[in-house]
Design a protein around this motif. Structure first.
Motif, PDB file in Angstrom:
ATOM      1  N   GLY A 223      44.183  19.547 -78.444  1.00 36.47           N
ATOM      2  CA  GLY A 223      43.187  20.238 -77.635  1.00 36.47           C
ATOM      3  C   GLY A 223      42.883  19.541 -76.331  1.00 36.47           C
ATOM      4  O   GLY A 223      41.981  19.949 -75.604  1.00 36.47           O
ATOM      5  N   GLY A 224      43.612  18.454 -76.035  1.00 34.77           N
ATOM      6  CA  GLY A 224      43.397  17.718 -74.794  1.00 34.77           C
ATOM      7  C   GLY A 224      42.431  16.566 -74.918  1.00 34.77           C
ATOM      8  O   GLY A 224      42.185  15.854 -73.935  1.00 34.77           O
ATOM      9  N   GLN A 225      41.878  16.334 -76.102  1.00 33.50           N
ATOM     10  CA  GLN A 225      40.938  15.239 -76.293  1.00 33.50           C
ATOM     11  C   GLN A 225      41.685  13.923 -76.407  1.00 33.50           C
ATOM     12  O   GLN A 225      42.659  13.803 -77.142  1.00 33.50           O
ATOM     13  N   VAL A 226      41.218  12.918 -75.691  1.00 34.27           N
ATOM     14  CA  VAL A 226      41.849  11.603 -75.770  1.00 34.27           C
ATOM     15  C   VAL A 226      41.383  10.905 -77.041  1.00 34.27           C
ATOM     16  O   VAL A 226      40.189  10.738 -77.279  1.00 34.27           O
ATOM     17  N   LEU A 227      42.327  10.548 -77.907  1.00 36.58           N
ATOM     18  CA  LEU A 227      42.020   9.942 -79.194  1.00 36.58           C
ATOM     19  C   LEU A 227      42.031   8.424 -79.138  1.00 36.58           C
ATOM     20  O   LEU A 227      41.340   7.752 -79.899  1.00 36.58           O
ATOM     21  N   GLY A 228      42.865   7.888 -78.273  1.00 35.35           N
ATOM     22  CA  GLY A 228      43.002   6.443 -78.178  1.00 35.35           C
ATOM     23  C   GLY A 228      44.111   6.091 -77.213  1.00 35.35           C
ATOM     24  O   GLY A 228      44.559   6.933 -76.427  1.00 35.35           O
ATOM     25  N   ALA A 229      44.562   4.846 -77.279  1.00 37.99           N
ATOM     26  CA  ALA A 229      45.626   4.386 -76.399  1.00 37.99           C
ATOM     27  C   ALA A 229      46.376   3.246 -77.072  1.00 37.99           C
ATOM     28  O   ALA A 229      45.796   2.465 -77.833  1.00 37.99           O
ATOM     29  N   LEU A 230      47.672   3.172 -76.807  1.00 45.33           N
ATOM     30  CA  LEU A 230      48.439   1.966 -77.111  1.00 45.33           C
ATOM     31  C   LEU A 230      48.471   1.129 -75.846  1.00 45.33           C
ATOM     32  O   LEU A 230      48.736   1.633 -74.758  1.00 45.33           O
ATOM     33  N   SER A 231      48.221  -0.161 -75.998  1.00 45.43           N
ATOM     34  CA  SER A 231      48.154  -1.050 -74.847  1.00 45.43           C
ATOM     35  C   SER A 231      48.907  -2.337 -75.145  1.00 45.43           C
ATOM     36  O   SER A 231      49.045  -2.727 -76.315  1.00 45.43           O
ATOM     37  N   CYS A 232      49.403  -2.984 -74.100  1.00 46.58           N
ATOM     38  CA  CYS A 232      50.041  -4.285 -74.272  1.00 46.58           C
ATOM     39  C   CYS A 232      49.471  -5.250 -73.246  1.00 46.58           C
ATOM     40  O   CYS A 232      48.897  -4.840 -72.227  1.00 46.58           O
ATOM     41  N   ALA A 233      49.616  -6.532 -73.510  1.00 43.85           N
ATOM     42  CA  ALA A 233      49.139  -7.567 -72.607  1.00 43.85           C
ATOM     43  C   ALA A 233      50.237  -8.611 -72.427  1.00 43.85           C
ATOM     44  O   ALA A 233      50.885  -9.002 -73.397  1.00 43.85           O
ATOM     45  N   LEU A 234      50.434  -9.060 -71.182  1.00 43.64           N
ATOM     46  CA  LEU A 234      51.452 -10.063 -70.884  1.00 43.64           C
ATOM     47  C   LEU A 234      51.109 -10.753 -69.574  1.00 43.64           C
ATOM     48  O   LEU A 234      50.268 -10.278 -68.799  1.00 43.64           O
ATOM     49  N   SER A 235      51.742 -11.880 -69.325  1.00 47.79           N
ATOM     50  CA  SER A 235      51.497 -12.611 -68.084  1.00 47.79           C
ATOM     51  C   SER A 235      52.087 -11.834 -66.914  1.00 47.79           C
ATOM     52  O   SER A 235      53.094 -11.127 -67.051  1.00 47.79           O
ATOM     53  N   ARG A 236      51.482 -11.960 -65.735  1.00 52.00           N
ATOM     54  CA  ARG A 236      51.921 -11.197 -64.573  1.00 52.00           C
ATOM     55  C   ARG A 236      53.386 -11.445 -64.200  1.00 52.00           C
ATOM     56  O   ARG A 236      54.096 -10.492 -63.841  1.00 52.00           O
ATOM     57  N   PRO A 237      53.886 -12.689 -64.263  1.00 51.20           N
ATOM     58  CA  PRO A 237      55.300 -12.887 -63.897  1.00 51.20           C
ATOM     59  C   PRO A 237      56.275 -12.115 -64.774  1.00 51.20           C
ATOM     60  O   PRO A 237      57.388 -11.816 -64.336  1.00 51.20           O
ATOM     61  N   ARG A 238      55.883 -11.783 -66.000  1.00 52.35           N
ATOM     62  CA  ARG A 238      56.774 -11.047 -66.904  1.00 52.35           C
ATOM     63  C   ARG A 238      56.806  -9.542 -66.610  1.00 52.35           C
ATOM     64  O   ARG A 238      57.711  -8.853 -67.064  1.00 52.35           O
ATOM     65  N   MET A 239      55.850  -9.050 -65.824  1.00 53.97           N
ATOM     66  CA  MET A 239      55.769  -7.620 -65.573  1.00 53.97           C
ATOM     67  C   MET A 239      56.593  -7.249 -64.342  1.00 53.97           C
ATOM     68  O   MET A 239      56.071  -7.014 -63.256  1.00 53.97           O
ATOM     69  N   THR A 240      57.905  -7.204 -64.521  1.00 54.14           N
ATOM     70  CA  THR A 240      58.791  -6.716 -63.470  1.00 54.14           C
ATOM     71  C   THR A 240      58.787  -5.191 -63.479  1.00 54.14           C
ATOM     72  O   THR A 240      58.306  -4.566 -64.428  1.00 54.14           O
ATOM     73  N   ALA A 241      59.355  -4.586 -62.434  1.00 53.37           N
ATOM     74  CA  ALA A 241      59.427  -3.125 -62.379  1.00 53.37           C
ATOM     75  C   ALA A 241      60.239  -2.581 -63.547  1.00 53.37           C
ATOM     76  O   ALA A 241      59.890  -1.551 -64.144  1.00 53.37           O
ATOM     77  N   GLU A 242      61.324  -3.272 -63.893  1.00 48.21           N
ATOM     78  CA  GLU A 242      62.166  -2.825 -64.996  1.00 48.21           C
ATOM     79  C   GLU A 242      61.425  -2.917 -66.322  1.00 48.21           C
ATOM     80  O   GLU A 242      61.517  -2.013 -67.159  1.00 48.21           O
TER      81      GLU A 242
END
Length: 273
Positions: A223-242
């Motif tokens: 119905g379009g209601q947001v139930l939750g989210a999956l999230s991850c956490a990591l150090s900034r240097p590891r977050m490349t575009a790929e």
């Protein structure tokens, strides 16, 4: 670092003073940790008399909400709270569905992954799975709360709420976002339409954990209601575009797989690169 929030004190309702004191005792016992809290500790923290505090403790103990600690005279939370919390923390079987997904994602990427749900003006962590890479996050423990507006999880949840809900939540949290995290509620609000179009969020840098980032995808009901989210956490240097695209795709696929197991499966917003 974990930001711990407790619900705001409600306006006192006539006839509920003892109930409110009992809730205050439970929160104080929880804050005391594994050692437990003494009667004197609870009187000092909650402001009640020894007689009243002792009587409330006994009533809570009879109901299973408080139990004695190993050290005589100290009190711990009872297991009945765990039993109730396990039921409350699994709306629609969401936690059971998410647990294997979090395990797979952590094994594949080596990062930490979380199941987050909206809880009033806060985001609540219902489940988490740590990865091989060391990380600091606001949701270091199941049950941890952070203000809506902080981090990628709350950003993607807000993006799938109505404009009125967004406005009310960010207005309520504006001061704590600014003072505690160095975030501007208007800047957060300005990102939400693009987050909704993308299907994932990467959060906004704040002054508490500037060296870390993450990514979150929404779990949206039929119905379009947001139930939750999956999230991850990591150090900034590891977050490349790929890596960002790989995470967004893999997490969206896990959400789709979760929801296909539900009769009349809700829809999820697919990640776009």
């Amino acid at each position: 670092m974990t930001a711990v929030l407790t619900p705001a004190n409600p306006a006192q309702i006539p006839g509920t003073q003892s109930l409110e004191r009992a809730f205050a005792l439970l929160r104080a016992i929880a804050a005391a940790g594994e050692e437990g809290a003494t009667l004197a500790d609870l009187c000092n923290t909650c402001g009640g008399t020894r007689t009243t505090t002792y009587r409330l403790l006994q009533a809570l103990r009879q109901q299973g909400f408080v139990r004695p600690a190993r050290q005589r005279g100290r009190h711990l939370l009872g297991f009945e709270l765990f039993a109730l919390g396990a039921r409350a923390g699994n709306p629609g079987g969401l936690r059971d569905l998410a647990r294997p997904a979090l395990l797979r994602l952590a094994a594949r990427f080596g990062d930490s992954f979380f199941l987050l749900v909206p809880d009033g003006h806060a985001v609540l962590c219902l489940e988490m799975q740590g990865g091989q890479q060391p990380v600091r996050s606001y949701s270091q423990a199941v049950g941890g709360r952070i203000p809506m507006g902080v981090g990628q999880g709350s950003q993607v949840l807000l993006a799938h709420m109505s404009r009125a809900e967004r406005r009310d939540i960010l207005r309520h949290n504006a001061a704590v976002l600014r003072l505690d995290y160095g975030l501007d509620a208007e800047v957060v609000a300005a990102t939400l339409d693009s987050v909704r179009r993308l299907g994932f969020a990467c959060g906004l840098p704040d002054r508490r954990l500037p060296g870390y980032t993450g990514l979150a995808v929404p779990i949206v009901g039929a119905g379009g209601q947001v139930l939750g989210a999956l999230s991850c956490a990591l150090s900034r240097p590891r977050m490349t575009a790929e890596r960002r695209q790989a995470l967004a795709t893999a997490m969206a696929e896990e959400v789709d797989a979760m929801l296909r197991k539900v009769q009349g499966p809700p829809r999820t917003m697919s990640a776009a690169g």
